[in-house]
Design a protein around this motif. Sequence first.
Motif, mmCIF file in Angstrom:
data_model
loop_
_atom_site.group_PDB
_atom_site.id
_atom_site.type_symbol
_atom_site.label_atom_id
_atom_site.label_comp_id
_atom_site.label_asym_id
_atom_site.label_seq_id
_atom_site.Cartn_x
_atom_site.Cartn_y
_atom_site.Cartn_z
ATOM 1 N N GLY A 156 13.542 -5.390 -108.083
ATOM 2 C CA GLY A 156 14.004 -3.940 -107.971
ATOM 3 C C GLY A 156 13.343 -2.899 -107.203
ATOM 4 N N SER A 157 12.918 -3.562 -105.836
ATOM 5 C CA SER A 157 12.379 -2.805 -104.867
ATOM 6 C C SER A 157 13.089 -1.871 -104.018
ATOM 7 C CB SER A 157 11.454 -3.646 -103.815
ATOM 8 O OG SER A 157 12.361 -4.564 -103.243
ATOM 9 N N ARG A 196 15.981 -0.248 -104.587
ATOM 10 C CA ARG A 196 16.657 0.871 -105.166
ATOM 11 C C ARG A 196 18.312 0.980 -105.072
ATOM 12 N NH1 ARG A 196 15.024 2.588 -110.206
ATOM 13 N NH2 ARG A 196 15.850 4.488 -109.682
ATOM 14 N N VAL A 207 21.201 1.252 -107.516
ATOM 15 C CA VAL A 207 20.922 2.198 -108.560
ATOM 16 C C VAL A 207 22.343 2.678 -109.320
ATOM 17 C CG1 VAL A 207 21.262 4.124 -107.024
ATOM 18 C CG2 VAL A 207 20.285 4.563 -109.017
ATOM 19 N N GLN A 217 19.286 7.141 -114.411
ATOM 20 C CA GLN A 217 19.238 6.405 -113.184
ATOM 21 C C GLN A 217 18.404 5.073 -113.406
ATOM 22 O OE1 GLN A 217 19.027 8.268 -109.516
ATOM 23 N NE2 GLN A 217 21.040 9.455 -109.831
ATOM 24 N N SER A 266 17.911 0.528 -111.992
ATOM 25 C CA SER A 266 18.251 -0.455 -111.107
ATOM 26 C C SER A 266 19.146 -1.446 -111.834
ATOM 27 C CB SER A 266 17.131 -1.105 -110.396
ATOM 28 O OG SER A 266 16.344 0.011 -109.539
ATOM 29 N N ARG A 281 22.805 6.465 -103.219
ATOM 30 C CA ARG A 281 22.626 5.238 -102.678
ATOM 31 C C ARG A 281 22.435 5.596 -100.943
ATOM 32 N NH1 ARG A 281 26.899 2.285 -105.692
ATOM 33 N NH2 ARG A 281 25.738 1.563 -107.578
ATOM 34 N N LEU A 335 19.016 6.799 -99.879
ATOM 35 C CA LEU A 335 18.190 5.638 -99.762
ATOM 36 C C LEU A 335 18.429 4.735 -98.719
ATOM 37 C CD1 LEU A 335 18.424 4.711 -103.572
ATOM 38 C CD2 LEU A 335 16.322 5.330 -102.387
#
Length: 204
Positions: free
Chosen positions: A46-47, A49, A52, A59, A61, A84, A87
Amino acid sequence: MSDTKTFSLDGVAIEFNDGDSIMDAALRAGAYIPHLCHNPEFTPQGSCRVCVVEVNGRQVSACTQPAAAGLEVDNGSDAIVEERRTLLQMLFVDGNHVCPCCEKSGACQLQAVAYYNGMLSPHFTHFFPQRSVDASHPDIAIDFNRCILCELCVRASRDFDHKNVFSLSGRGIDTHLIINSPSGKLGDSTFAATDKAAHVCPVC
Ligand code: FES
């Protein structure tokens, strides 16, 4: 009475098994949840994200969130896609991703996920970090400009190849990939082109 367990992904019932994450069950059912640091062959962490989703208003992962009966999972609302996209834009400006002149353009998971989420520009100001290229190995070069710190090579080398060639070092914005070798270069590590770690990178 059936004991099949399901959750709802954008209104579609998804069956899951005990121990599944939302991502595991969705991918098995043929439903796509965008992801970068997830690979079903390795333990999720889960690094990035990018996977999501919103579960019952929160929210999480999808690759690390356990599936549970009755969950209402939002994978495609405007708000989630926008999250997203932001990110992804941050990933693009954090490194040096030169898609128009990159030889992997068209075969890059980061680029594909960005297109899938409608990212048309980086939006943020580029950091243009000074990063190196390690071309010390006879078969494989590493361009640190592209690394998104997904740790797939770290996990593959450690858990599959049993070599532990890669690690992350530093904290926060200074976090970076390092090579575990006497010189810190790939050329005098135990890395081989046939290693699993050579074939899992989402950006090269
Ligand atoms: Fe789930 Fe990266 S794919 S956090």
